[in-house]
Design a protein around this motif. Sequence first.
Motif, PDB file in Angstrom:
ATOM      1  N   LYS A 229       0.971  -1.115   0.205  1.00 41.47           N
ATOM      2  CA  LYS A 229       0.050  -0.044   0.218  1.00 41.47           C
ATOM      3  C   LYS A 229       0.969   1.123  -0.018  1.00 41.47           C
ATOM      4  O   LYS A 229       0.780   2.149  -0.664  1.00 41.47           O
ATOM      5  N   ASN A 230       2.056   1.396   0.804  1.00 34.56           N
ATOM      6  CA  ASN A 230       2.896   2.322   0.867  1.00 34.56           C
ATOM      7  C   ASN A 230       3.500   2.693  -0.617  1.00 34.56           C
ATOM      8  O   ASN A 230       3.601   3.975  -0.876  1.00 34.56           O
ATOM      9  N   GLN A 233       1.178   3.927  -3.160  1.00 37.58           N
ATOM     10  CA  GLN A 233       0.681   5.410  -2.696  1.00 37.58           C
ATOM     11  C   GLN A 233       1.656   6.457  -3.062  1.00 37.58           C
ATOM     12  O   GLN A 233       1.454   7.578  -3.636  1.00 37.58           O
ATOM     13  N   GLU A 237       1.258   9.394  -5.836  1.00 39.07           N
ATOM     14  CA  GLU A 237       1.611  10.806  -5.672  1.00 39.07           C
ATOM     15  C   GLU A 237       2.475  11.397  -6.887  1.00 39.07           C
ATOM     16  O   GLU A 237       2.386  12.390  -7.115  1.00 39.07           O
ATOM     17  N   LEU A 255      -3.839   0.000  -5.289  1.00 43.04           N
ATOM     18  CA  LEU A 255      -4.297   0.070  -3.899  1.00 43.04           C
ATOM     19  C   LEU A 255      -5.837  -0.398  -3.701  1.00 43.04           C
ATOM     20  O   LEU A 255      -5.857  -1.048  -2.375  1.00 43.04           O
ATOM     21  N   ASN A 271     -11.213   3.872  -5.387  1.00 44.77           N
ATOM     22  CA  ASN A 271     -10.059   3.752  -6.119  1.00 44.77           C
ATOM     23  C   ASN A 271     -10.099   3.053  -7.475  1.00 44.77           C
ATOM     24  O   ASN A 271      -9.728   3.618  -8.501  1.00 44.77           O
TER      25      ASN A 271
END
Length: 699
Positions: A229-230, A233, A237, A255, A271
């Motif tokens: 998930k990190n 993400q 961005e 995600l 999402n």
Amino acid sequence: MLKATSYNQLKWLFSCVLFLPFCLSALAQTTKVEALLKEIKPNQPDTARMRIYRQLTTAYGSVDQDKKYYYAVEYKKIAERLKVDTLVVEAYIDMGGTHAIKTVMDSALFYFSKGYETAKKIKYDRGMARALASMGYVYEKIDNEREAIDKYKEALRLYKKVNYAKGINQCYINIGGIYHDLGEYEVSQTYDLLALESYKKIGHEPGIASALFSLGGGCLELGEFEKAKNYFQQSLEIRERIGDINGIALARWGLARVDIKEERFKEALPNLEIALKHDIELKNTFHESAVLISFARAHLGLKDYKKAKEYAKRAEVNSRIMKSLSMRSKAVWLYTKIEEAQGNYKEAYDYQNDFIELTDSIKAEEKLKHLVLTEFSRVSSENEGLMKDNQIIATKNISYVKTIFITSIILLFVVILLVLYYKRNQEKKATNLLLQRQRDEISEINKELEMLNEELITQMEIIAVQNTELEQLNMVKNKFFSIVSHDLRSPLATLKMLFGLYREGQLNENELNELLAKLEDTIYTTSVFLDNLLEWSKSQLDGIVVNPANFEVGKLINENIQLTETAVRLKGLKIESSIERNTMAFADANMINVVVRNLISNAVKFCNPGDIISIEAYNSNDKMYLTIKDTGPGISEKELQKLFNLEHTITTSASGDKGHQIGLVLCKDMVEQNKGKIKVESELGKGTVFFVEIPEKQM
């Protein structure tokens, strides 16, 4: 297997994103080509012409591969003449690149290998690295992953040696992608991390985002959901900052997949909606289908079966448009799970059968790839052998030149001696006689050598014919096993599943009897198919001995009509026969019986209730003419073109009867072996007519 296939497709999507600026510059490249062509002048120095030709090779890379190859050959010739060895290497790699883009992989590998060997001789490290990376690309495209990894790793080592950042990063990405496809996610992540660090050093944001997405995919497969998930993400961005819509869709989808894995189905929906919106805008059909599959899984988790099936249906429609068996199999698998969750076991059973057939088709494609890879390896081995033979011949030619030179000197010396002897003594005649004898001996030796050469040529021609026959036999064998493996597995798998469901109590006795009745039809169809298949394989492999004789056609046709009488009555059909008395034929009666049986059975099988089958036979002009006509649904123009070819297609009638094309291939073989002809005329909705023509009597 399904995960690996998806990742391969995603890697293709990344390639499209990176390749997009290159495609958009095609018009600019065309303008550049026109400018470069104007620079070519008569009597231009070789250095200037070589520079222009090399620039044209690059410019034509996105415009015309044939022109690119032509100018690569031209600047290679000049480089060889000027002894600019590094450009000879680059030319070989450019020539191989044109073949790789046109998917002529054996030729591509040949030129890449030539470039590598030339670079190795002159110790040109960057050229060796480029050639190895190009060879890795070829092996990756033909699914030889291990060989591709070896080539990429060796290229990486050389790129590091010359500190070429672009080449290093590309090797990291390529190697990581292959290990991900192989399911070795820990190894894949190692290379993705290296690529990430390398992209960060040069500040390449699209590359950083791609590496983060790859890391997220690996963590997801390893069950490290928080890390996944990190990474997703962070990738999102960057994609949003640089305005990369395609990358945003991919990151959002990643995600959502994490949420689905952790059974947070409702949280995944926002999402997925954003990802689907962007994919539709970009007309990215493949990723749109992947997002639709994820939507279906989320709604299945939420027990909203109606929406789950709607999304799975949209994904299946897309898979048919893309002709993607893997994506279609995922959609059908979801149908099965949705019906099971609702307790609709019969529908789930039908979808399970469809899933098994799709899985078999995917395996058949993999076998075909394996055969192509084997053939590719054989061709590559032959090319290496030819290169060695060329080197031996070149060495022998040098030796022959030296021998001719030495012989010429000796002959010159002999001539001088002869002149001296002519002047000084009377031994000239004896010397001339001696030389004449030597010439006669040489002539005899030359004749013997010519005879030996003719024998060698004859032997080579015989070997070539034998090789062709062996290849034909091998092709027949491959067709035979492909058909048997495809058409026997499905009934057996269905029978196995049926007994399993009955044993587990998911079917009652009435349902079992109903399904057994359907299965009985399938086994009967398969039995008829095996009879035809064995007859055909016997004709292809062992050869059928044709025993022609005069026989009456009417009796044979009436016997076959009686055999189908039950099926005709059950289907509500009508058979009309018009056979002239004493209609005779000169052929193998057993073989013609097989032909008649197949044609009548096919007409009965594919006709609808109320249709009419008309059979006519008569003699005319020393021929026997047989016509079998029906008022059934007819055959499309596309199917007519391949009706007598062994392409292993299965056709299904309106009543659910399946037909195997092998029967018509067998009919064609047997009619032609009896010196006859067979043809068909048909139109959708207007029925089908088969025409058979064989001799009336021995000619």
